[in-house]
Write a protein that holds these residues in place. Structure first.
Motif, PDB file in Angstrom:
ATOM      1  N   PRO A   1      74.790  84.404  13.535  1.00 51.10           N
ATOM      2  CA  PRO A   1      73.324  84.309  13.419  1.00 51.10           C
ATOM      3  C   PRO A   1      72.800  84.834  12.090  1.00 51.10           C
ATOM      4  N   HIS A   2      73.434  85.875  11.576  1.00 55.19           N
ATOM      5  CA  HIS A   2      72.993  86.446  10.301  1.00 55.19           C
ATOM      6  C   HIS A   2      73.308  85.491   9.146  1.00 55.19           C
TER       7      HIS A   2
ATOM      8  N   VAL B   1      73.541  82.209   9.328  1.00 60.38           N
ATOM      9  CA  VAL B   1      72.619  81.073   9.417  1.00 60.38           C
ATOM     10  C   VAL B   1      71.229  81.476   8.945  1.00 60.38           C
ATOM     11  N   ARG B   2      70.781  82.655   9.358  1.00 63.20           N
ATOM     12  CA  ARG B   2      69.441  83.118   8.965  1.00 63.20           C
ATOM     13  C   ARG B   2      69.337  83.287   7.453  1.00 63.20           C
ATOM     14  N   LEU B   3      70.405  83.768   6.839  1.00 58.96           N
ATOM     15  CA  LEU B   3      70.410  83.986   5.390  1.00 58.96           C
ATOM     16  C   LEU B   3      70.795  82.735   4.613  1.00 58.96           C
ATOM     17  N   ARG B   4      71.041  81.619   5.327  1.00 62.90           N
ATOM     18  CA  ARG B   4      71.399  80.339   4.725  1.00 62.90           C
ATOM     19  C   ARG B   4      72.666  80.436   3.859  1.00 62.90           C
TER      20      ARG B   4
ATOM     21  N   THR C   1      75.329  74.379  11.338  1.00 58.40           N
ATOM     22  CA  THR C   1      74.384  73.801  10.383  1.00 58.40           C
ATOM     23  C   THR C   1      74.612  72.310  10.146  1.00 58.40           C
TER      24      THR C   1
END
Length: 292
Positions: free
Chosen positions: A32-33, A35-38, A92
């Motif tokens: 999750p981290h 993905v959140r930070l791309r 993604t």
């Protein structure tokens, strides 16, 4: 029975225990981290390569147990990154042939650095010869293992592939995919039998039940086992023990499990209705379970 994971990642029935209890849980916690930070999957692969390079540097002093443990810790970090890059790609929707090639390149690159470091530290012609031979054996074994694993997962979901997959991309990507898919051509009869079955999903489930014990043994060819074996060989005071393990033991496991996997396919590929094929493969399931 343990079922495949819903995200399309590795089937838990054939997974290495260290992945089940350590590597993949850590990756899922970090996903999750990322993905959140791309953070891209390719960036995760490169991070893994850097961690692996740190492990190789630590193993330059393998005769000091503290550096051996540091090499193990950094190697575990690399394994987490190696699993996380695939998770990020699936989450993604950015999986690609280039990404698979980069992932494989990073995997092989880490071991190449470790092998070179250990060979240089041993400093003998015999050591260099063993390192080179082990590196070649490793590249072939792991590539074939990844192809077999992907094939198992696809079939377990009821997806037949009666035509060999096209090999595309640049020369390096084509070479990598050609080796990893080389056994697809040997398995065409099974794939065509599965494709024309009235219930491919049930056929795939019967196949997976029979093939899972074989694939579980093939997990000895995973990077996790090599990471543990390198660490143990260094603790025992001779990295060459690992190269002998790679060349002799893992090559034998690769050959035996590939042959047994083809035997499962042959048992199911006869031109008979699915229930009869299921009864035929039941003998293989019983035999394989007896070897556990």
């Amino acid at each position: 029975m343990t079922r495949p994971q819903p995200d399309g990642s590795r089937d838990l029935r054939i997974e290495d225990p260290s992945n089940l209890w350590l590597i993949h849980p850590a990756g899922r916690a970090l996903l999750p981290h990322a993905v959140r930070l791309r953070v891209s999957a390719n960036a995760v692969s490169v991070t893994g390569l850097l961690l692996g390079a740190g492990a190789a540097a630590a193993y330059a002093q393998w005769d000091d147990w503290r550096f051996a443990f540091l090499g193990l810790a950094l190697s575990v970090g690399w394994l987490v990154a190696d699993g996380l890059d695939g998770m990020v790609a699936r989450a993604t929707g950015t999986a690609s042939a280039l990404g698979r090639f980069l992932d494989g390149l990073c995997d092989h690159g880490v071991f190449l650095l470790i092998y070179l470091t250990l060979a240089a530290s041993v400093g003998t012609a015999e050591g260099w010869g063993l390192a080179i031979a082990a590196g070649v054996a490793h590249a072939v074994q792991s590539n074939l293992y990844e192809g077999e694993r992907a094939r198992f997962q696809r079939r377990a979901r009821g997806n037949a592939q009666p035509v060999p997959p096209p090999v595309q991309g640049n020369a390096l990507v084509r070479a990598y995919d050609t080796l990893s898919t080389s056994l697809d051509r040997a398995a065409l009869r099974f794939e065509r039998r599965m494709a024309r079955d009235a219930d491919p999903l049930a056929f795939g489930r019967a196949y997976a039940q029979a093939a899972a014990p074989v694939m579980k043994r093939m997990a000895w060819l995973s990077a996790n086992v090599r990471v543990q074996a390198i660490f143990l060989a260094c603790l025992l005071g001779d990295p060459q023990l690992f190269w002998a393990f790679e060349i002799v033991v893992l090559s034998a496991i690769a050959a035996i499990t590939i042959v047994r996997h083809r035997a499962v396919e042959r048992a199911l590929a006869g031109d008979v209705p699915f229930p009869a094929a299921g009864r035929r493969v039941a003998g293989i399931i019983t035999k394989e379970q007896g070897h556990r």
